[in-house]
Design a protein around this motif. Structure first.
Motif, PDB file in Angstrom:
ATOM      1  N   TYR A   1     -17.261   0.726   6.008  1.00 21.87           N
ATOM      2  CA  TYR A   1     -16.010  -0.005   5.765  1.00 21.87           C
ATOM      3  C   TYR A   1     -16.028  -0.655   4.383  1.00 21.87           C
ATOM      4  CZ  TYR A   1     -12.549  -3.743   6.176  1.00 21.87           C
ATOM      5  OH  TYR A   1     -11.510  -4.594   5.958  1.00 21.87           O
ATOM      6  N   THR A   2     -17.162  -1.282   4.019  1.00 21.98           N
ATOM      7  CA  THR A   2     -17.261  -1.938   2.713  1.00 21.98           C
ATOM      8  C   THR A   2     -17.087  -0.927   1.578  1.00 21.98           C
ATOM      9  OG1 THR A   2     -18.742  -3.615   3.614  1.00 21.98           O
ATOM     10  CG2 THR A   2     -18.742  -3.337   1.229  1.00 21.98           C
ATOM     11  N   LEU A   3     -17.715   0.231   1.725  1.00 23.04           N
ATOM     12  CA  LEU A   3     -17.601   1.260   0.696  1.00 23.04           C
ATOM     13  C   LEU A   3     -16.177   1.788   0.592  1.00 23.04           C
ATOM     14  CD1 LEU A   3     -20.917   3.219   1.364  1.00 23.04           C
ATOM     15  CD2 LEU A   3     -20.425   1.703  -0.563  1.00 23.04           C
ATOM     16  N   VAL A   4     -15.542   1.970   1.740  1.00 21.87           N
ATOM     17  CA  VAL A   4     -14.163   2.456   1.734  1.00 21.87           C
ATOM     18  C   VAL A   4     -13.234   1.436   1.093  1.00 21.87           C
ATOM     19  CG1 VAL A   4     -12.193   3.067   3.184  1.00 21.87           C
ATOM     20  CG2 VAL A   4     -14.441   4.008   3.691  1.00 21.87           C
ATOM     21  N   VAL A   5     -13.386   0.152   1.450  1.00 26.06           N
ATOM     22  CA  VAL A   5     -12.533  -0.888   0.881  1.00 26.06           C
ATOM     23  C   VAL A   5     -12.723  -0.970  -0.631  1.00 26.06           C
ATOM     24  CG1 VAL A   5     -12.139  -3.374   0.782  1.00 26.06           C
ATOM     25  CG2 VAL A   5     -12.340  -2.238   2.983  1.00 26.06           C
ATOM     26  N   LEU A   6     -13.969  -0.860  -1.100  1.00 27.99           N
ATOM     27  CA  LEU A   6     -14.220  -0.867  -2.538  1.00 27.99           C
ATOM     28  C   LEU A   6     -13.538   0.315  -3.212  1.00 27.99           C
ATOM     29  CD1 LEU A   6     -15.660  -1.982  -5.029  1.00 27.99           C
ATOM     30  CD2 LEU A   6     -17.678  -0.647  -4.365  1.00 27.99           C
ATOM     31  N   HIS A   7     -13.652   1.462  -2.573  1.00 28.77           N
ATOM     32  CA  HIS A   7     -12.994   2.662  -3.108  1.00 28.77           C
ATOM     33  C   HIS A   7     -11.482   2.463  -3.183  1.00 28.77           C
ATOM     34  CE1 HIS A   7     -12.090   6.894  -3.741  1.00 28.77           C
ATOM     35  NE2 HIS A   7     -11.346   6.902  -2.645  1.00 28.77           N
ATOM     36  N   LEU A   8     -10.905   1.883  -2.129  1.00 25.15           N
ATOM     37  CA  LEU A   8      -9.456   1.659  -2.109  1.00 25.15           C
ATOM     38  C   LEU A   8      -9.034   0.636  -3.161  1.00 25.15           C
ATOM     39  CD1 LEU A   8      -8.795   1.576   1.730  1.00 25.15           C
ATOM     40  CD2 LEU A   8      -8.306   3.438   0.147  1.00 25.15           C
ATOM     41  N   PHE A   9      -9.879  -0.388  -3.370  1.00 21.10           N
ATOM     42  CA  PHE A   9      -9.562  -1.392  -4.387  1.00 21.10           C
ATOM     43  C   PHE A   9      -9.498  -0.745  -5.774  1.00 21.10           C
ATOM     44  CE2 PHE A   9     -10.996  -4.459  -7.585  1.00 21.10           C
ATOM     45  CZ  PHE A   9     -10.043  -5.450  -7.424  1.00 21.10           C
ATOM     46  N   LEU A  10     -10.434   0.139  -6.045  1.00 20.27           N
ATOM     47  CA  LEU A  10     -10.452   0.801  -7.349  1.00 20.27           C
ATOM     48  C   LEU A  10      -9.253   1.727  -7.534  1.00 20.27           C
ATOM     49  CD1 LEU A  10     -14.268   1.647  -7.517  1.00 20.27           C
ATOM     50  CD2 LEU A  10     -13.047  -0.125  -8.810  1.00 20.27           C
ATOM     51  N   LEU A  11      -8.775   2.264  -6.410  1.00 16.07           N
ATOM     52  CA  LEU A  11      -7.655   3.198  -6.487  1.00 16.07           C
ATOM     53  C   LEU A  11      -6.296   2.511  -6.413  1.00 16.07           C
ATOM     54  CD1 LEU A  11      -8.828   6.078  -4.127  1.00 16.07           C
ATOM     55  CD2 LEU A  11      -8.635   6.178  -6.611  1.00 16.07           C
ATOM     56  N   HIS A  12      -6.295   1.241  -6.030  1.00 13.66           N
ATOM     57  CA  HIS A  12      -5.047   0.577  -5.647  1.00 13.66           C
ATOM     58  C   HIS A  12      -3.949   0.699  -6.696  1.00 13.66           C
ATOM     59  CE1 HIS A  12      -2.445  -2.273  -3.636  1.00 13.66           C
ATOM     60  NE2 HIS A  12      -2.337  -2.948  -4.763  1.00 13.66           N
ATOM     61  N   PHE A  13      -4.301   0.438  -7.953  1.00 15.56           N
ATOM     62  CA  PHE A  13      -3.284   0.436  -8.993  1.00 15.56           C
ATOM     63  C   PHE A  13      -3.078   1.813  -9.602  1.00 15.56           C
ATOM     64  CE2 PHE A  13      -4.824  -3.945  -8.821  1.00 15.56           C
ATOM     65  CZ  PHE A  13      -3.628  -4.597  -8.564  1.00 15.56           C
ATOM     66  N   ALA A  14      -3.992   2.737  -9.291  1.00 23.77           N
ATOM     67  CA  ALA A  14      -3.897   4.063  -9.897  1.00 23.77           C
ATOM     68  C   ALA A  14      -3.117   5.035  -9.023  1.00 23.77           C
ATOM     69  CB  ALA A  14      -5.300   4.614 -10.156  1.00 23.77           C
ATOM     70  N   CYS A  15      -3.047   4.748  -7.722  1.00 23.33           N
ATOM     71  CA  CYS A  15      -2.460   5.712  -6.796  1.00 23.33           C
ATOM     72  C   CYS A  15      -1.101   5.249  -6.295  1.00 23.33           C
ATOM     73  CB  CYS A  15      -3.387   5.908  -5.591  1.00 23.33           C
ATOM     74  SG  CYS A  15      -4.900   6.776  -5.990  1.00 23.33           S
ATOM     75  N   ALA A  16      -0.245   6.197  -6.090  1.00 23.94           N
ATOM     76  CA  ALA A  16       1.039   5.954  -5.450  1.00 23.94           C
ATOM     77  C   ALA A  16       1.242   7.057  -4.434  1.00 23.94           C
ATOM     78  CB  ALA A  16       2.161   5.946  -6.489  1.00 23.94           C
ATOM     79  N   GLN A  17       2.090   6.781  -3.445  1.00 24.58           N
ATOM     80  CA  GLN A  17       2.323   7.787  -2.427  1.00 24.58           C
ATOM     81  C   GLN A  17       3.725   8.371  -2.570  1.00 24.58           C
ATOM     82  OE1 GLN A  17       1.773   5.633   1.242  1.00 24.58           O
ATOM     83  NE2 GLN A  17       3.871   4.915   1.300  1.00 24.58           N
ATOM     84  N   LYS A  18       3.838   9.593  -2.186  1.00 27.15           N
ATOM     85  CA  LYS A  18       5.111  10.306  -2.212  1.00 27.15           C
ATOM     86  C   LYS A  18       5.537  10.559  -0.773  1.00 27.15           C
ATOM     87  CE  LYS A  18       7.199  14.703  -3.670  1.00 27.15           C
ATOM     88  NZ  LYS A  18       6.925  16.000  -4.340  1.00 27.15           N
ATOM     89  N   LEU A  19       6.787  10.226  -0.451  1.00 28.22           N
ATOM     90  CA  LEU A  19       7.307  10.408   0.899  1.00 28.22           C
ATOM     91  C   LEU A  19       8.378  11.491   0.902  1.00 28.22           C
ATOM     92  CD1 LEU A  19       7.847   9.670   3.879  1.00 28.22           C
ATOM     93  CD2 LEU A  19       9.286   7.790   3.063  1.00 28.22           C
ATOM     94  N   THR A  20       8.181  12.477   1.779  1.00 26.08           N
ATOM     95  CA  THR A  20       9.204  13.489   2.035  1.00 26.08           C
ATOM     96  C   THR A  20       9.676  13.294   3.469  1.00 26.08           C
ATOM     97  OG1 THR A  20       8.032  15.013   0.568  1.00 26.08           O
ATOM     98  CG2 THR A  20       9.766  15.937   1.953  1.00 26.08           C
ATOM     99  N   SER A  21      10.949  12.939   3.627  1.00 28.48           N
ATOM    100  CA  SER A  21      11.461  12.508   4.933  1.00 28.48           C
ATOM    101  C   SER A  21      12.276  13.576   5.646  1.00 28.48           C
ATOM    102  CB  SER A  21      12.351  11.264   4.759  1.00 28.48           C
ATOM    103  OG  SER A  21      11.645  10.209   4.171  1.00 28.48           O
ATOM    104  N   ASN A  22      12.278  13.460   6.972  1.00 25.40           N
ATOM    105  CA  ASN A  22      13.213  14.190   7.846  1.00 25.40           C
ATOM    106  C   ASN A  22      13.116  15.704   7.685  1.00 25.40           C
ATOM    107  OD1 ASN A  22      14.173  11.668   8.723  1.00 25.40           O
ATOM    108  ND2 ASN A  22      15.677  11.590   7.070  1.00 25.40           N
TER     109      ASN A  22
END
Length: 293
Positions: A10-31
């Protein structure tokens, strides 16, 4: 996996997510329709990382709750954000509801949706051979059933082995005859009328259907059942009992299973908080996924 290992992952994953937080965005394709010329509820949403990695990402397929009579695919909380940051493609599906269709067709809608994902998710950066099924409440029953009874996916020509894990969240219907007996016995003890729109009616009055729609019925050794993470709220005696008996059945069949009861939560919050920093269920959720992949 012990608690120390889970906390480390969990600690490693959270650290990984923190580093990615500002670099990543998600794309949503709906319906997106998963049945050609189908019902208005036979649609799904796909969340994917804005910048997909070169290797196809694992797929989290999510089934909303709502008592099989309500609910919507938009009820995903924090899960798409945290998982797309991990490189997942996140799919959330709608399905037709009671009483417009019976439970058989409702469940087949889930299988049809998974079939569409299996055939098409590579276009969205997902790996069709690495699908994890999850769901909350009524969606937990559907997720558990799809991951134990292979016949639904076999009908749709989807190999059962593409399922790499299952995460049912606070379901009370892994063993439907027992939940029916519990509810009706309680009413009889207190000399109250029997339920007229309870689980007996929702799953059909035929007791054979109650057995067949129970995930616990289909648990057996060497059936290729994927690993399970079962999350439940300890304040509800029904979801607690159902989680424990289902977990025991999986363990006896040799299926890897982790079970976690959340006390400082409730039925809705447990699902909504998945992805929240410091949340114990989130720690197990992320550790389970990381351990699988």
């Amino acid at each position: 996996m012990n608690d120390t290992q889970a906390r480390l992952i969990y600690t490693l994953v959270v650290l990984h997510l923190f580093l990615l937080h500002f670099a990543c965005a998600q794309k949503l394709t709906s319906n997106i329709p998963y049945v050609e010329s189908g019902h208005e509820r036979q649609i799904l949403d796909i969340y994917q990382p804005e910048n997909m990695p070169p290797v196809p990402g694992p797929v989290m397929f999510w089934i909303h709750g709502g008592g099989w009579q309500a609910g919507d695919k938009s009820s995903v909380g924090l899960k798409p954000k945290i998982l797309t940051n991990m490189g997942f493609v996140f799919v959330s599906t709608n399905y037709r509801l009671l009483p417009d269709v019976e439970m058989e067709e409702l469940t087949r809608d889930i299988a049809r949706s998974i079939s569409w994902v299996y055939k098409n998710i590579s276009k969205y950066g997902g790996d069709p051979k690495r699908i994890i099924i999850g769901g909350h409440s009524a969606g937990a029953q559907l997720a558990a059933l799809i991951c134990t009874d292979s016949t639904y996916l076999e009908e749709e020509k989807v190999p059962f082995e593409v399922l790499k894990g299952c995460i049912p969240v606070d379901g009370d219907t892994y063993d439907i005859p027992k939940i029916i007996m519990t509810a009706e016995l309680t009413q009889l003890i207190y000399q109250e009328p029997l339920p007229t729109s309870g689980h007996r009616q929702k799953f059909g009055n035929d007791p054979k259907k109650h057995i067949n729609f129970s995930a616990i019925t289909h648990v057996a050794k060497d059936r290729g059942i994927p690993p399970f993470l079962i999350l439940y709220f300890t304040g509800n005696p029904n979801t607690t009992a159902q989680a424990r008996i289902f977990s025991k059945s999986l363990q006896e069949a040799g299926v890897p299973v982790k079970i976690l009861g959340a006390s400082n939560s409730n039925h809705t919050q447990l699902n909504n908080d998945l992805g929240k920093e410091g949340d114990p269920a989130t720690r197990e959720f992320l550790a389970f996924l990381s351990g699988l992949l």
